[in-house]
Design a protein around this motif. Structure first.
Motif, short mmCIF file in Angstrom:
data_model
loop_
_atom_site.label_atom_id
_atom_site.label_comp_id
_atom_site.label_asym_id
_atom_site.label_seq_id
_atom_site.Cartn_x
_atom_site.Cartn_y
_atom_site.Cartn_z
N GLU A 169 36.73 38.89 44.49
CA GLU A 169 35.70 38.83 43.38
C GLU A 169 36.07 38.32 42.31
O GLU A 169 35.56 37.58 41.45
CB GLU A 169 34.77 39.78 43.48
N VAL A 170 37.16 38.92 41.73
CA VAL A 170 37.82 38.95 40.48
C VAL A 170 38.15 37.74 40.27
O VAL A 170 38.16 36.91 39.35
CB VAL A 170 38.83 39.97 40.15
N LEU A 171 38.91 37.07 41.43
CA LEU A 171 39.71 35.66 41.30
C LEU A 171 38.49 34.64 41.25
O LEU A 171 38.83 33.66 40.65
CB LEU A 171 40.68 35.67 42.41
N GLY A 172 37.48 34.81 41.98
CA GLY A 172 36.22 33.94 41.80
C GLY A 172 35.77 33.52 40.60
O GLY A 172 35.70 32.63 39.89
N CYS B 238 36.16 32.75 33.43
CA CYS B 238 35.96 33.97 32.69
C CYS B 238 37.18 34.80 32.27
O CYS B 238 38.10 34.97 32.83
CB CYS B 238 35.16 35.16 33.78
N SER B 239 37.15 35.37 31.05
CA SER B 239 38.02 35.98 30.56
C SER B 239 37.82 37.55 31.26
O SER B 239 37.05 37.78 31.81
CB SER B 239 37.82 36.43 29.02
N ASN B 240 39.00 38.52 31.15
CA ASN B 240 38.89 39.93 31.73
C ASN B 240 37.68 40.54 31.31
O ASN B 240 37.03 41.38 31.89
CB ASN B 240 40.21 40.55 31.41
N ALA B 241 37.58 40.46 29.83
CA ALA B 241 36.26 41.06 29.29
C ALA B 241 34.95 40.70 29.98
O ALA B 241 34.22 41.49 30.24
CB ALA B 241 36.29 40.84 27.73
N HIS C 194 30.54 45.00 36.02
CA HIS C 194 30.24 46.51 35.84
C HIS C 194 31.31 47.53 35.93
O HIS C 194 30.93 48.77 36.39
CB HIS C 194 28.84 47.01 36.29
N PHE C 195 32.56 47.34 35.53
CA PHE C 195 33.60 48.20 35.55
C PHE C 195 34.63 47.83 34.19
O PHE C 195 34.46 46.82 33.53
CB PHE C 195 34.43 48.26 36.66
N SER C 196 35.49 48.53 33.97
CA SER C 196 36.31 48.66 32.61
C SER C 196 37.10 47.51 32.71
O SER C 196 37.57 46.75 33.67
CB SER C 196 37.23 49.91 32.56
N GLU C 197 37.68 47.14 31.42
CA GLU C 197 38.50 45.86 31.22
C GLU C 197 39.86 46.31 31.79
O GLU C 197 40.58 45.33 32.43
CB GLU C 197 38.43 45.30 29.88
N ALA D 61 40.35 48.17 34.42
CA ALA D 61 40.32 47.76 35.95
C ALA D 61 40.40 46.61 36.12
O ALA D 61 40.97 46.30 37.28
CB ALA D 61 38.97 48.61 36.61
N VAL D 62 40.01 45.54 35.47
CA VAL D 62 40.18 44.18 35.84
C VAL D 62 41.60 43.82 35.69
O VAL D 62 42.03 43.11 36.33
CB VAL D 62 39.49 43.26 34.70
N GLY D 63 42.42 44.40 34.51
CA GLY D 63 43.62 43.99 34.23
C GLY D 63 44.47 44.50 35.79
O GLY D 63 45.44 43.76 36.13
N LYS D 64 44.22 45.65 36.02
CA LYS D 64 44.81 46.22 37.30
C LYS D 64 44.60 45.03 38.69
O LYS D 64 45.56 44.79 39.40
CB LYS D 64 44.63 47.41 37.82
N HIS D 65 43.33 44.62 38.61
CA HIS D 65 42.95 43.77 39.62
C HIS D 65 43.92 42.36 39.45
O HIS D 65 44.37 41.90 40.61
CB HIS D 65 41.45 43.66 39.80
N THR D 66 43.86 41.99 38.37
CA THR D 66 44.49 40.67 38.02
C THR D 66 46.08 40.79 38.32
O THR D 66 46.69 39.80 39.05
CB THR D 66 44.18 40.13 36.78
N ALA D 67 46.48 42.03 37.96
CA ALA D 67 47.97 42.22 38.24
C ALA D 67 48.31 42.05 39.83
O ALA D 67 49.35 41.53 40.19
CB ALA D 67 48.40 43.49 37.61
N ASN D 68 47.39 42.91 40.63
CA ASN D 68 47.40 42.75 42.03
C ASN D 68 47.40 41.48 42.71
O ASN D 68 48.14 41.05 43.53
CB ASN D 68 46.62 43.79 42.57
N ILE D 69 46.61 40.56 42.11
CA ILE D 69 46.37 39.17 42.48
C ILE D 69 47.66 38.34 42.30
O ILE D 69 48.15 37.81 43.40
CB ILE D 69 45.18 38.58 41.82
N PHE D 70 48.06 38.68 41.08
CA PHE D 70 49.49 38.05 40.72
C PHE D 70 50.48 38.27 41.87
O PHE D 70 51.30 37.38 42.13
CB PHE D 70 49.61 38.13 39.35
N ALA D 71 50.54 39.53 41.87
CA ALA D 71 51.75 40.01 42.87
C ALA D 71 51.47 39.61 44.35
O ALA D 71 52.51 39.09 44.99
CB ALA D 71 51.73 41.52 42.68
N LYS D 72 50.32 39.77 44.81
CA LYS D 72 50.12 39.48 46.30
C LYS D 72 50.25 38.01 46.50
O LYS D 72 50.63 37.25 47.53
CB LYS D 72 48.66 39.82 46.69
#
Length: 218
Positions: free
Chosen positions: A160-163, A169-172, A179-182, A184-195
């Protein structure tokens, strides 16, 4: 990007071309050329080296994919040349090719899904600044055309974040939409890049590479 970005408009319908020119000028863009055919677009891109160009897909003389062909040729000559495609159609092959060099500064919007001036101008500014802006319907058609899923390791939330990242869309903005913190988005994007095996580098390029994986073009 300068205070009044040099801009080229390529659209074969006079009323739309004139309307785009006036809209962009009213929002601080310096429209250095407004053209109605593929050869005129090629000449304008060579002459002005604009900071952003708005390009229709189907233009004379062929009225098929002339605009996109010229845009692709221009980006091969000048990597990262900012191009925003504004079209009635999704040309999947060429949309993938536009994204394939991974340099960003690319947008693809559908004319009948641009609902207000603010939305359009924001997209133009993001492309001029080196970002990637994709209409969700364009993304859906590109993904539907993929035979394989490069994202099997991602969680539903990471998809969903990657979509939303693919929409430009920016992280903000993603945080606001989901509807969650910026943070948290940073953590999701870091996981996406790693995976996806995308190593640390310039963040804009990492986002483009992630979007390429999302579209199955990488």
């Amino acid at each position: 990007m300068s205070a009044r970005p040099r801009t080229v408009v390529a659209e074969d319908q006079y009323l739309l071309r004139d309307g785009l020119t006036h809209l962009l000028a009213a929002h601080g863009f310096d429209v250095v050329a407004a053209v109605g055919s593929g050869p005129e677009l090629a000449a304008a891109l060579r002459e002005h080296r604009p900071e952003v160009s708005i390009v229709d897909v189907r233009m004379p003389p062929t009225n098929t994919d002339e605009g996109l062909q010229v845009a692709l040729a221009a980006r091969r000559e000048v990597p990262g040349l900012p191009i925003l495609v504004l079209s009635q159609h999704v040309e999947q092959l060429y949309a993938r090719e536009l994204l394939a060099d991974g340099t960003g500064a690319i947008g693809y919007l559908l004319k009948d899904r641009v609902f207000n001036a603010d939305q359009f101008i924001d997209a133009v500014r993001r492309v001029a600044a080196g970002g990637t802006v994709m209409d969700p319907e364009v993304i859906a058609k590109l993904v539907a055309g993929n035979a394989s899923d490069p994202l099997a390791a991602l969680t539903p939330r990471e998809r969903e974040v990657l979509g939303l990242m693919a929409e430009g869309c920016s992280n903000a903005a993603i945080a606001s939409r989901l509807h969650f913190s910026e943070g948290a988005v940073g953590k999701h994007t870091a996981n996406i890049f790693a995976k996806l095996g995308i190593s640390a580098s310039d963040d804009t390029n990492r986002r483009v590479l992630a979007v390429l994986a999302y579209l199955g073009a990488g």
